[in-house]
Design a protein around this motif. Sequence first.
Motif, mmCIF file in Angstrom:
data_model
loop_
_atom_site.group_PDB
_atom_site.id
_atom_site.type_symbol
_atom_site.label_atom_id
_atom_site.label_comp_id
_atom_site.label_asym_id
_atom_site.label_seq_id
_atom_site.Cartn_x
_atom_site.Cartn_y
_atom_site.Cartn_z
ATOM 1 N N PRO A 59 47.258 20.188 40.689
ATOM 2 C CA PRO A 59 48.111 21.388 40.878
ATOM 3 C C PRO A 59 49.554 21.108 40.428
ATOM 4 O O PRO A 59 49.964 19.959 40.374
ATOM 5 C CB PRO A 59 48.040 21.630 42.381
ATOM 6 N N VAL A 60 50.293 22.206 40.033
ATOM 7 C CA VAL A 60 51.675 22.002 39.582
ATOM 8 C C VAL A 60 52.641 22.371 40.689
ATOM 9 O O VAL A 60 52.334 23.214 41.543
ATOM 10 C CB VAL A 60 51.995 22.836 38.311
ATOM 11 N N ILE A 61 53.788 21.715 40.638
ATOM 12 C CA ILE A 61 54.847 22.038 41.605
ATOM 13 C C ILE A 61 56.144 22.226 40.808
ATOM 14 O O ILE A 61 56.265 21.746 39.669
ATOM 15 C CB ILE A 61 55.041 20.904 42.627
ATOM 16 N N PRO A 62 57.142 22.944 41.354
ATOM 17 C CA PRO A 62 58.446 23.050 40.665
ATOM 18 C C PRO A 62 59.025 21.666 40.459
ATOM 19 O O PRO A 62 58.925 20.808 41.321
ATOM 20 C CB PRO A 62 59.299 23.869 41.634
ATOM 21 N N ASN A 63 59.558 21.482 39.252
ATOM 22 C CA ASN A 63 60.139 20.203 38.875
ATOM 23 C C ASN A 63 61.328 19.918 39.782
ATOM 24 O O ASN A 63 62.299 20.703 39.822
ATOM 25 C CB ASN A 63 60.603 20.303 37.411
ATOM 26 N N LYS A 110 63.668 17.939 39.481
ATOM 27 C CA LYS A 110 64.937 17.703 38.756
ATOM 28 C C LYS A 110 65.638 19.018 38.415
ATOM 29 O O LYS A 110 66.783 19.039 37.969
ATOM 30 C CB LYS A 110 64.642 16.949 37.444
ATOM 31 N N CYS A 111 64.878 20.128 38.546
ATOM 32 C CA CYS A 111 65.443 21.407 38.067
ATOM 33 C C CYS A 111 66.160 22.174 39.164
ATOM 34 O O CYS A 111 66.535 23.326 38.959
ATOM 35 C CB CYS A 111 64.327 22.285 37.496
ATOM 36 N N GLU A 112 66.322 21.532 40.314
ATOM 37 C CA GLU A 112 67.007 22.270 41.368
ATOM 38 C C GLU A 112 68.461 22.509 40.975
ATOM 39 O O GLU A 112 69.177 21.564 40.652
ATOM 40 C CB GLU A 112 66.924 21.453 42.665
ATOM 41 N N GLY A 113 68.844 23.803 40.935
ATOM 42 C CA GLY A 113 70.224 24.142 40.523
ATOM 43 C C GLY A 113 70.456 23.999 39.044
ATOM 44 O O GLY A 113 71.590 24.000 38.584
ATOM 45 N N MET A 114 69.362 23.816 38.276
ATOM 46 C CA MET A 114 69.501 23.618 36.821
ATOM 47 C C MET A 114 68.740 24.720 36.108
ATOM 48 O O MET A 114 67.936 25.432 36.699
ATOM 49 C CB MET A 114 68.877 22.260 36.428
ATOM 50 N N VAL A 115 69.006 24.855 34.789
ATOM 51 C CA VAL A 115 68.197 25.727 33.947
ATOM 52 C C VAL A 115 67.323 24.817 33.120
ATOM 53 O O VAL A 115 67.830 23.943 32.417
ATOM 54 C CB VAL A 115 69.072 26.604 33.019
ATOM 55 N N CYS A 116 66.015 24.975 33.236
ATOM 56 C CA CYS A 116 65.109 24.052 32.558
ATOM 57 C C CYS A 116 64.272 24.776 31.511
ATOM 58 O O CYS A 116 63.982 25.967 31.637
ATOM 59 C CB CYS A 116 64.169 23.415 33.590
ATOM 60 N N GLY A 117 63.856 24.035 30.526
ATOM 61 C CA GLY A 117 62.839 24.499 29.583
ATOM 62 C C GLY A 117 63.269 25.635 28.682
ATOM 63 O O GLY A 117 62.425 26.273 28.069
ATOM 64 N N LYS A 118 64.573 25.953 28.575
ATOM 65 C CA LYS A 118 64.997 27.051 27.691
ATOM 66 C C LYS A 118 65.899 26.513 26.608
ATOM 67 O O LYS A 118 66.815 25.736 26.892
ATOM 68 C CB LYS A 118 65.737 28.127 28.494
ATOM 69 N N LYS A 119 65.607 26.963 25.343
ATOM 70 C CA LYS A 119 66.443 26.524 24.214
ATOM 71 C C LYS A 119 67.824 27.147 24.348
ATOM 72 O O LYS A 119 67.971 28.368 24.419
ATOM 73 C CB LYS A 119 65.808 26.979 22.893
ATOM 74 N N TRP A 120 68.847 26.300 24.380
ATOM 75 C CA TRP A 120 70.229 26.789 24.524
ATOM 76 C C TRP A 120 70.596 27.734 23.383
ATOM 77 O O TRP A 120 71.189 28.801 23.574
ATOM 78 C CB TRP A 120 71.187 25.604 24.606
ATOM 79 N N GLU A 121 70.149 27.390 22.152
ATOM 80 C CA GLU A 121 70.586 28.180 20.991
ATOM 81 C C GLU A 121 70.085 29.626 21.064
ATOM 82 O O GLU A 121 70.653 30.512 20.442
ATOM 83 C CB GLU A 121 70.120 27.522 19.688
ATOM 84 N N ASN A 122 69.006 29.863 21.864
ATOM 85 C CA ASN A 122 68.535 31.246 21.994
ATOM 86 C C ASN A 122 69.324 32.031 23.039
ATOM 87 O O ASN A 122 69.116 33.224 23.195
ATOM 88 C CB ASN A 122 67.061 31.277 22.393
ATOM 89 N N HIS A 123 70.163 31.353 23.762
ATOM 90 C CA HIS A 123 70.875 32.030 24.850
ATOM 91 C C HIS A 123 72.384 31.982 24.717
ATOM 92 O O HIS A 123 73.100 32.403 25.625
ATOM 93 C CB HIS A 123 70.451 31.452 26.206
ATOM 94 N N LEU A 171 69.093 21.935 31.162
ATOM 95 C CA LEU A 171 68.215 20.820 30.754
ATOM 96 C C LEU A 171 67.146 21.377 29.852
ATOM 97 O O LEU A 171 66.139 21.928 30.305
ATOM 98 C CB LEU A 171 67.596 20.175 31.995
ATOM 99 N N GLU A 172 67.415 21.296 28.542
ATOM 100 C CA GLU A 172 66.527 21.936 27.579
ATOM 101 C C GLU A 172 65.132 21.295 27.583
ATOM 102 O O GLU A 172 64.126 21.990 27.475
ATOM 103 C CB GLU A 172 67.127 21.789 26.171
ATOM 104 N N ASP A 173 65.081 19.920 27.729
ATOM 105 C CA ASP A 173 63.814 19.215 27.519
ATOM 106 C C ASP A 173 63.012 19.031 28.807
ATOM 107 O O ASP A 173 61.887 18.551 28.782
ATOM 108 C CB ASP A 173 64.083 17.833 26.883
ATOM 109 N N GLU A 174 63.597 19.377 29.947
ATOM 110 C CA GLU A 174 62.922 19.203 31.230
ATOM 111 C C GLU A 174 62.039 20.411 31.512
ATOM 112 O O GLU A 174 62.530 21.536 31.500
ATOM 113 C CB GLU A 174 63.990 19.053 32.322
ATOM 114 N N PRO A 175 60.711 20.184 31.757
ATOM 115 C CA PRO A 175 59.864 21.347 32.041
ATOM 116 C C PRO A 175 60.180 21.913 33.422
ATOM 117 O O PRO A 175 60.599 21.189 34.326
ATOM 118 C CB PRO A 175 58.452 20.792 31.976
ATOM 119 N N GLU A 176 59.945 23.200 33.569
ATOM 120 C CA GLU A 176 60.272 23.850 34.825
ATOM 121 C C GLU A 176 59.281 23.454 35.933
ATOM 122 O O GLU A 176 59.638 23.388 37.094
ATOM 123 C CB GLU A 176 60.235 25.374 34.610
#
Length: 574
Positions: free
Chosen positions: A312-316, A318-331, A283-288
């Motif tokens: 305060p912030v908490i883990p997103n 929606k990101c459980e079991g997902m990769v969040c906030g990273k550009k796919w093209e860089n990986h 999930l590229e657009d979802e913040p961690e």
Amino acid sequence: MVTTSWLTSLLAYVAIVIALDPSKYVPFNKSQLADDSIFEQFEYESLEQSPWVVSANDKYLGLWSIEEGTNAYVGFEGDKGLVMKLPASHSAISLPVKFTNKEIPLVLQYEVKLQNGLSCGGAYVKLLTAPINGKQFNSETGYEVMFGPDMCGSQNKVHFIINRCNPKTEECEEKHLTVPPMAKTGQLTNLYTLILHPRGAFEIRINGQVAKYANILDRPHLLSPPLNPPVIIEDPEDIKPEGWDAEPEFIEDPTVTKPDNYEQLYGSRFIPDPDVVKPKNWLEDEPEYIEDPESTKPQLWNDDEDGEYVKPVIPNPKCEGMVCGKKWENHVPVVPNPDYKGPWIHPKIANPKFNGEWRPRQILNPDYYEDVRPFNFRPIGGIGFELWSMEGSIMFDNIYLGHRVSEAELIGNSTFLPKQKLESKNYELHRPKAKHEPVAPPKSVKSVSDLDDLGIFEFFRLLIRLQLNNVFDFIYDFQLDPAETIIREPVKFIAYCFGFVFLFTIVFGFGSVVMFLFTQAVSSLFSPAPPPVIKPNDEVEEETPVEIEEIQVEEPKLVEIFDDDDTTKEVRHR
Ligand SMILES: *[C@@H]1O[C@H](CO)[C@@H](O)[C@H](O)[C@H]1NC(C)=O
Ligand SMILES: *[C@@H]1O[C@H](CO)[C@@H](O)[C@H](O)[C@H]1NC(C)=O
């Protein structure tokens, strides 16, 4: 009276023997030569009494002497020569002569004896251009011909150099024979002969054998530089125009430009793997991390004192079991680019404005001349040795300068050849020998008996070796072609067969005797008992009953014990 005549004849005989002593020096009779031939055999008391002039030039400190040879390989007794004495110093000496050879052959011949060998140095002779000043003779003194051995390490040659002057420019040039023959090494006398014919044919002989023969006019490139100057030369007055080299030979092709997508398609060594797709859990657009939506600003929070309230912030979630906030093209994994071509290179083309390599104009050589008589020399004023050598004691002798090959051959045959023979004989006697020098097996009985100083034991040893060699030769031939060998040498074959059978019989007869004795000895060693031949002998019969009796005495005891075997106790009690 009888004694006197006997004595007289003895004395006469001794006189003849002395007179005919082949190793006594007899000078060559010069009256056999033509008047205009120059021949020097050094029959002088000393150098001072000779016409030879030692150079007084500062560079030349070497000593010269007229003396007999000093190494062990002597030739004639009393035969003197000119000796360059000192090693590693410059030495120069000359003999004034008057000699011209216009349109007639020139023959130069002399002997060289490297009495101490030669590792590096020269032993050549120069015919000096007239007029000469012997006291000032040096390496700059002009010469017409240089000829003779020169060696240093692996370089070994018989120099042949002529000095030719261009009549138009009056410049002189030394022209060397490009492929000279090899000089003789060793410490015996060698004879060097140079024959120059007016029409360009020349010959170099060593010890009377032709080592080089050619015609310079037919093959001017035998000399370096060549005999004649080049016919066509580059015009020395033609100079390169200014700006000739302004334009380069090649330019970039103006019709070709770099494709826009070149870097993308061909310029990078690796590309994203086209077979890998973005994973579903990416999930590229979802913040961690996100702000905690359940958190509220506390009642007592005072913005002025505590600053703006930050949730305060908490883990997103929606990101459980997902990769969040990273550009796919860089990986994306990369793979090597199959179309990779490297950096773009602009193709080049020949420059139409390029002038080409500049070459001066070719013109006819104004200084050209053809040397049609390469061996017509200017008048010769001296025969000179101007040398440097690592070893001293180089001896020169029997120098001939004339016009006749026959005279040189006569001199060679009557002075050099007998001298060479004597020296070779002395060489065989005195040469350094290896400690265990292999001796070739003798070829015949005569060659064995011809050997001097042979002890009787050595004589028979050589004889046996000779016979063995013959037998082995025959066996070898026989193996190659039995029938042919037997037909060629039937007597030998039969003789060898008999010899073989004879030897075989002897060896086997001897062998069986030895075997018999051996078996006897062995059997007597391992069986000391007397042979098992039983004779009706009293003593033997007597002995046997005794043994039997003893056994019989023992047997009843045993029997007694076994008789009472049923009642063991009773036996024990007993
Ligand atoms: C040399 O040879 C000539 C003739 O060829 C002869 O007359 C003369 O006696 C010889 N001289 C000697 C020293 O043998
Ligand atoms: C001896 O004479 C023959 C011809 O008569 C010649 O070929 C040979 O070269 C001569 N030998 C020497 C050493 O001059």
